[in-house]
Scaffold this motif. Structure first.
Motif, PDB file in Angstrom:
ATOM      1  N   HIS A  75       0.830  -1.205   0.000  1.00 52.96           N
ATOM      2  CA  HIS A  75       0.000   0.000   0.000  1.00 52.96           C
ATOM      3  C   HIS A  75       0.865   1.256   0.000  1.00 52.96           C
ATOM      4  CE1 HIS A  75      -2.955  -2.959   0.752  1.00 52.96           C
ATOM      5  NE2 HIS A  75      -2.800  -3.037   2.067  1.00 52.96           N
ATOM      6  N   TYR A  76       1.985   1.203   0.716  1.00 51.38           N
ATOM      7  CA  TYR A  76       2.898   2.354   0.748  1.00 51.38           C
ATOM      8  C   TYR A  76       3.549   2.554  -0.619  1.00 51.38           C
ATOM      9  CZ  TYR A  76       2.528   3.183   5.755  1.00 51.38           C
ATOM     10  OH  TYR A  76       2.050   3.515   6.995  1.00 51.38           O
ATOM     11  N   ARG A  77       3.956   1.445  -1.271  1.00 47.47           N
ATOM     12  CA  ARG A  77       4.575   1.569  -2.599  1.00 47.47           C
ATOM     13  C   ARG A  77       3.581   2.151  -3.594  1.00 47.47           C
ATOM     14  NH1 ARG A  77       7.068  -3.423  -1.038  1.00 47.47           N
ATOM     15  NH2 ARG A  77       5.357  -4.621  -1.965  1.00 47.47           N
ATOM     16  N   ALA A  78       2.315   1.705  -3.524  1.00 49.53           N
ATOM     17  CA  ALA A  78       1.295   2.218  -4.447  1.00 49.53           C
ATOM     18  C   ALA A  78       1.013   3.703  -4.192  1.00 49.53           C
ATOM     19  CB  ALA A  78       0.009   1.404  -4.290  1.00 49.53           C
ATOM     20  N   THR A  79       0.976   4.074  -2.931  1.00 44.94           N
ATOM     21  CA  THR A  79       0.678   5.473  -2.583  1.00 44.94           C
ATOM     22  C   THR A  79       1.818   6.394  -3.002  1.00 44.94           C
ATOM     23  OG1 THR A  79      -0.636   4.731  -0.689  1.00 44.94           O
ATOM     24  CG2 THR A  79       0.096   7.027  -0.694  1.00 44.94           C
ATOM     25  N   LEU A  80       3.057   5.994  -2.678  1.00 44.81           N
ATOM     26  CA  LEU A  80       4.211   6.838  -3.015  1.00 44.81           C
ATOM     27  C   LEU A  80       4.483   6.854  -4.513  1.00 44.81           C
ATOM     28  CD1 LEU A  80       6.566   5.920  -0.041  1.00 44.81           C
ATOM     29  CD2 LEU A  80       5.090   7.921  -0.294  1.00 44.81           C
ATOM     30  N   GLY A  81       3.883   5.932  -5.255  1.00 43.78           N
ATOM     31  CA  GLY A  81       4.017   5.936  -6.711  1.00 43.78           C
ATOM     32  C   GLY A  81       2.873   6.638  -7.418  1.00 43.78           C
ATOM     33  N   ASP A  82       1.922   7.148  -6.671  1.00 46.62           N
ATOM     34  CA  ASP A  82       0.763   7.843  -7.248  1.00 46.62           C
ATOM     35  C   ASP A  82       1.105   9.320  -7.430  1.00 46.62           C
ATOM     36  OD1 ASP A  82      -1.663   9.073  -7.833  1.00 46.62           O
ATOM     37  OD2 ASP A  82      -2.808   7.665  -6.605  1.00 46.62           O
ATOM     38  N   GLU A  83       1.494   9.702  -8.649  1.00 45.42           N
ATOM     39  CA  GLU A  83       1.956  11.076  -8.893  1.00 45.42           C
ATOM     40  C   GLU A  83       0.847  12.102  -8.662  1.00 45.42           C
ATOM     41  OE1 GLU A  83       3.675  11.332 -12.731  1.00 45.42           O
ATOM     42  OE2 GLU A  83       5.334   9.959 -12.288  1.00 45.42           O
ATOM     43  N   GLU A  84      -0.370  11.746  -9.020  1.00 48.47           N
ATOM     44  CA  GLU A  84      -1.480  12.694  -8.830  1.00 48.47           C
ATOM     45  C   GLU A  84      -1.715  12.969  -7.347  1.00 48.47           C
ATOM     46  OE1 GLU A  84      -6.180  13.125 -10.114  1.00 48.47           O
ATOM     47  OE2 GLU A  84      -4.924  11.563 -10.998  1.00 48.47           O
ATOM     48  N   LEU A  85      -1.637  11.917  -6.550  1.00 49.73           N
ATOM     49  CA  LEU A  85      -1.826  12.084  -5.111  1.00 49.73           C
ATOM     50  C   LEU A  85      -0.683  12.902  -4.508  1.00 49.73           C
ATOM     51  CD1 LEU A  85      -3.393  11.437  -2.553  1.00 49.73           C
ATOM     52  CD2 LEU A  85      -2.139   9.282  -2.392  1.00 49.73           C
ATOM     53  N   LEU A  86       0.548  12.638  -4.920  1.00 49.41           N
ATOM     54  CA  LEU A  86       1.695  13.396  -4.413  1.00 49.41           C
ATOM     55  C   LEU A  86       1.604  14.854  -4.827  1.00 49.41           C
ATOM     56  CD1 LEU A  86       4.622  10.871  -4.976  1.00 49.41           C
ATOM     57  CD2 LEU A  86       3.317  11.305  -2.884  1.00 49.41           C
ATOM     58  N   ARG A  87       1.049  15.103  -6.028  1.00 49.00           N
ATOM     59  CA  ARG A  87       0.862  16.492  -6.463  1.00 49.00           C
ATOM     60  C   ARG A  87      -0.137  17.212  -5.558  1.00 49.00           C
ATOM     61  NH1 ARG A  87      -0.966  15.550 -11.213  1.00 49.00           N
ATOM     62  NH2 ARG A  87       1.102  15.061 -12.040  1.00 49.00           N
ATOM     63  N   SER A  88      -1.167  16.516  -5.140  1.00 50.83           N
ATOM     64  CA  SER A  88      -2.146  17.142  -4.238  1.00 50.83           C
ATOM     65  C   SER A  88      -1.526  17.423  -2.869  1.00 50.83           C
ATOM     66  CB  SER A  88      -3.373  16.251  -4.099  1.00 50.83           C
ATOM     67  OG  SER A  88      -3.093  15.096  -3.330  1.00 50.83           O
ATOM     68  N   VAL A  89      -0.611  16.554  -2.424  1.00 50.19           N
ATOM     69  CA  VAL A  89       0.092  16.796  -1.164  1.00 50.19           C
ATOM     70  C   VAL A  89       0.956  18.056  -1.288  1.00 50.19           C
ATOM     71  CG1 VAL A  89       1.811  15.907   0.450  1.00 50.19           C
ATOM     72  CG2 VAL A  89       0.095  14.368  -0.503  1.00 50.19           C
ATOM     73  N   ALA A  90       1.659  18.172  -2.413  1.00 51.11           N
ATOM     74  CA  ALA A  90       2.487  19.367  -2.639  1.00 51.11           C
ATOM     75  C   ALA A  90       1.621  20.622  -2.696  1.00 51.11           C
ATOM     76  CB  ALA A  90       3.284  19.204  -3.934  1.00 51.11           C
ATOM     77  N   ASN A  91       0.455  20.525  -3.340  1.00 56.99           N
ATOM     78  CA  ASN A  91      -0.456  21.677  -3.383  1.00 56.99           C
ATOM     79  C   ASN A  91      -0.904  22.072  -1.976  1.00 56.99           C
ATOM     80  OD1 ASN A  91      -0.362  21.818  -6.167  1.00 56.99           O
ATOM     81  ND2 ASN A  91      -2.193  20.574  -6.470  1.00 56.99           N
TER      82      ASN A  91
END
Length: 271
Positions: free
Chosen positions: A55-71
């Motif tokens: 689950h961690y690998r899938a989450t950290l590989g989700d670019e759209e989700l990481l972009r929302s975190v950066a936003n």
């Protein structure tokens, strides 16, 4: 030495039991989220099917989700900066000077903290669109969250300024310092922990805010709107992971603030 009576022991045990119940009620849901973030079955712990980091690998590989975190990080930081740069001078004006409409200003600044998010979100959306001609997106989200965080800065800094001995600032002026120099060299060092606490509260409130962001963020995703979308589409594994990571990051930030910046003392005791 006062002898401990049976009544005292009973009261002590009752308070201890009450403390355990309250802490369990507060923390068990968070413990479950952390546990589910590494569980094979991400929807329920029972029956337990094993531990995995998939689950961690899938989450950290989700670019759209990481972009929302950066936003969210960018919006929260800018909103807290705006709230602090606006709230500190406002607090000084409220505590140090008697000016017309001071009470109106005090109430107006604090109101966004208690106005329901739906109402404030709709009101700001109409204001941005109809009055300012600004479409929902990054800038409206930053300004909306700054409005939401401003009361925390004003309340904390005002309380600390009210407890500060103003004669020290007057002494600095008698020695030739300008009002700005006296504030910068004498007053600000005494209230900096309250300023830091106000910034931290404004940042956290912005980072975790959903309702107002939902109305004014437009097509830009922040972390909370992305988590809402994940919940709607049933992608629980990533939801558990991102919640766990946010929980640990906030705990780390608060721990640093408590031990380095003495922020908690500024909030709880005005020291």
């Amino acid at each position: 030495m006062v002898a401990t009576t049976g009544r005292d022991r009973l009261l002590s045990r009752a308070l201890s039991g009450w403390t355990v119940l309250v802490l369990a009620f507060l923390w068990i849901p968070l413990v479950f989220i952390v546990a589910l973030s590494v569980a094979e079955n991400a929807s329920t712990l029972f029956p337990f099917e094993g531990v995995t980091l998939a689950h961690y690998r899938a989450t950290l590989g989700d670019e759209e989700l990481l972009r929302s975190v950066a936003n969210s990080f960018t919006v929260a930081t800018l909103a807290a900066v705006v709230a602090t740069l606006t709230g500190v001078p406002g607090s000084v004006a409220l505590v140090r000077y008697d000016f017309p409409l001071a009470d109106v200003f005090r109430v107006g600044v604090v109101l966004p903290m208690v106005v329901p998010g739906v109402i404030l979100g709709i009101g700001l959306l109409i204001y941005f669109r109809s009055v300012l001609g600004v479409t929902p997106g990054f800038v409206p989200t930053v300004l909306t969250h700054a409005v939401y965080g401003l009361p925390f800065v004003v309340l904390l800094v005002s309380a600390r300024l009210a407890a500060f001995d103003e004669s020290l600032e007057e002494a600095a002026r008698d020695l030739g310092a300008s009002p700005l120099e006296a504030f910068w060299d004498v007053t600000l060092p005494q209230v900096v922990s309250a300023v830091a606490a106000g910034f931290l509260f404004a940042w956290i409130r912005s980072f975790e805010e959903f309702v107002r962001a939902y109305f004014v963020s437009g097509t830009m995703d922040v972390l909370t709107t992305s988590m809402y979308a994940m919940l709607a589409y049933g992608t629980a594994p990533k939801l558990n992971v991102i919640a766990t990571l946010v929980l640990f990051v906030l705990a780390l930030v608060l721990a640093v603030a408590m031990n380095v910046g003495d922020v908690v003392a500024a909030v709880t005791a005005g020291e």
